[in-house]
Design an enzyme around this catalytic site. Structure first.
Site, mmCIF file in Angstrom:
data_model
loop_
_atom_site.group_PDB
_atom_site.id
_atom_site.type_symbol
_atom_site.label_atom_id
_atom_site.label_comp_id
_atom_site.label_asym_id
_atom_site.label_seq_id
_atom_site.Cartn_x
_atom_site.Cartn_y
_atom_site.Cartn_z
ATOM 1 N N GLY A 41 -18.325 -2.972 -8.405
ATOM 2 C CA GLY A 41 -17.763 -3.538 -7.174
ATOM 3 C C GLY A 41 -17.750 -2.502 -6.055
ATOM 4 C CG ASP B 83 -12.653 5.120 -0.633
ATOM 5 O OD1 ASP B 83 -11.467 5.482 -0.671
ATOM 6 O OD2 ASP B 83 -13.016 3.975 -0.301
ATOM 7 C CB SER C 201 -1.732 4.182 3.212
ATOM 8 O OG SER C 201 -2.836 4.250 2.338
ATOM 9 C CE LYS D 28 -11.792 0.637 1.074
ATOM 10 N NZ LYS D 28 -11.989 1.483 -0.113
ATOM 11 C CB SER E 284 -0.873 -0.002 1.255
ATOM 12 O OG SER E 284 -1.347 1.296 1.536
#
Ligand code: ATR
Length: 497
Positions: free
Chosen positions: A363, A337, A253, A300, A251
């Site tokens: 999705g 998001d 992040s 999530k 990732s």
């Protein structure tokens, strides 16, 4: 502390890797079992090379058997003889000897030899089978036996194993606060024990030089530990943040958030937290006092059950990508998001209200996109391989719209003001989900994929003169939103939760 496990096939390669990693390490483990030729002459060359390391770096001497994950498969007597020679020639600071071997007469002789030379003994156990339920008791027995450091390396088969490891560490700390130990979870799901050795009661974490050959399953490089995962800040007790996912080690992040924390001179460390079991993970978050978490696939949706507060988009989407701590076992869930998707459109001054958008895919990522566009008053058409999935998406969001299959005729004729691509098609750098889709110079084409930076769809849109938005812009925008939620939780000394 960070201990570099040398993986080089000769003394020269081993010491070279120490030299090229020295700015990130505190000590190293000289792994004789990695050498192609383990002879006295090699030990003599190593002794000379070690003298050239200026200033001296403390090191552990290890000749690991193949049954313990090492490269030595020869006779045990010979191994012990080599270790005796190496003790004499190399003067290490520690020698790693297996618990089982120390129970034998030969092992005991080596132990006494080490003590005579004032070399500390690491009494080690490696379990490649998993994490035993009675790890706490096993560790207690290991620590009661002679030795200076007790090392227990287990395989982390799941996040629940990491919880067991942490519990064993806490128990050992209560029993003997001054005890020296190393407790680590091997394998990807054990990563957190390598990023936060202190939290697992360990003196240091092992890392491998960059390259193909790892010192042990799950090792990272010293540079990754320090630069990407803020190892030093975490070791100094800085507030902790993480990205939760599986897989998650690649990732972007950690690099993003740790850079922002450093730029803003905030004490904080942002880790990668690969996990397979949300219940064990949430408990670990409490035990480790994490303050903020970015959540990615596949967790999530599952985190929702642990939220005490949810913002409206979390409720509507049934998913959260950001958790912020509001108290002991209390979390607030946010979804960045949605604003992250919208931010680049705002930068491009894209008119959303009343315009016509095509969303390719149905999705998890498409959900946030469709929700955001409906909130902005955009007319949405979904194009998806599986039409029923597109219909289900609209139904679950409680909104109206059109759903088409990828081959539907309107996708060969109609012009859309905005085209958003949310599937994984294009990550190969070769394919497009709807190759025949007309693109005009007036369209805005947005692909949320960020590797590669320019997908075939983006390249075609650029050639057509369309406004293009690449996935890295959405990634940065959602990360920036997250950072603004994390910032107020960083920088102060940790509060008791
Ligand atoms: P994410 O959460 O990243 O959106 P997802 O929920 O697995 O991931 O959704 C993947 C999306 O990409 C879906 O729309 C999927 O289409 P289906 O619903 O028909 O499965 C789409 N997708 C994945 N691979 C695809 C392919 N090879 N061709 C076309 N669409 C594809």
């Amino acid at each position: 502390m960070i201990c570099l496990t040398t993986t080089g096939g000769s003394p020269e390669e081993a010491i070279d890797s120490v030299r090229s990693n020295r700015q990130w390490i505190d000590l190293f483990e000289l792994r004789l079992d990695r050498w192609e030729l383990l002879e006295e002459s090699a030990l003599r060359r190593a002794a000379e090379l070690l003298r050239t390391l200026e200033p001296r770096i403390p090191f552990v001497l290890t000749l690991r058997r193949s049954v313990d994950g090492g490269g030595y498969a020869g006779p045990e007597e010979e191994r012990q003889e080599r270790l005796r020679q190496a003790l004499l020639l190399l003067s290490p600071d520690w020698i790693d000897l297996e618990d089982e071997v120390l129970e034998t007469a030969g092992g005991l002789t080596l132990f006494e030899e080490a003590k005579r030379r004032e070399v500390a003994v690491i009494r080690s156990v490696h379990d490649f089978g998993g994490t035993p339920e009675d790890l706490g008791e096993r560790l207690e027995r290991l620590e009661a036996a002679p030795g200076d450091v007790a090392k227990y390396a287990v395989t982390t088969g799941g996040t629940a194993d990491l919880l067991l490891l942490h519990a064993a560490a806490e128990e050992a700390r209560r029993r003997d606060p001054a005890g020296s130990r190393i407790l680590l979870g091997m394998g990807t799901l054990g990563t957190v024990s390598r990023l936060l050795p202190g939290a697992f009661g360990s003196l240091w974490s092992y890392a491998s030089p960059p390259g193909e050959r790892l010192g042990a399953p799950g090792q990272l490089t010293p540079r990754e530990l320090v630069e990407r995962f803020a190892f030093r800040e975490a070791a100094a007790g800085a507030p902790l943040f993480a990205v939760l996912g599986n897989p998650v080690l690649h990732s972007g992040s950690p690099a993003y958030h740790n850079r922002r924390f450093r730029e803003e001179h905030l004490e904080a460390a942002y880790l990668a937290f690969p996990a397979d079991d949300i219940e064990a993970t949430m408990e670990l978050f409490d035990r480790l006092a994490l303050r903020g978490v970015s959540v990615t696939i596949p967790h999530k949706e599952a985190v929702l059950a642990y939220l005490d507060e949810r913002e409206p988009s979390v409720e509507a989407l049934g998913a959260a990508n950001t958790l912020t701590r509001t108290g002991a076992q209390r979390w607030r869930g946010t979804n960045t998001d949605v604003p992250g998707f919208l931010a680049p459109l705002r930068e491009e001054r894209t008119e959303l209200s009343g315009s016509r958008a095509l969303v390719i895919g149905a999705g998890g990522a498409a959900r946030a996109v469709v929700y955001a566009l409906f909130e902005e008053g955009t007319e949405v058409t979904i194009a998806n391989r599986t039409v029923s999935r597109g219909e289900a998406l609209l139904r679950s969001l409680g909104v109206r719209g059109r759903v088409l299959g990828l081959d539907a005729a309107p996708l060969r004729e109609e012009q859309f003001d905005l085209i958003v691509q949310t599937t994984s098609v294009g990550m190969d750098g070769e394919s497009e989900p709807v190759p025949h889709l007309p693109i005009s110079g007036e369209s805005v084409v947005y692909d949320i994929i960020y590797t590669p930076p320019e997908t075939p769809l983006i390249l075609r849109a650029r050639a057509a003169g369309a406004t293009v938005i690449t996935g890295d812009r959405m990634f940065r925008a959602q990360a920036a939103e997250q950072f603004s939620l994390f910032r107020p939780l960083a920088g102060e000394s940790p509060k008791p939760l």
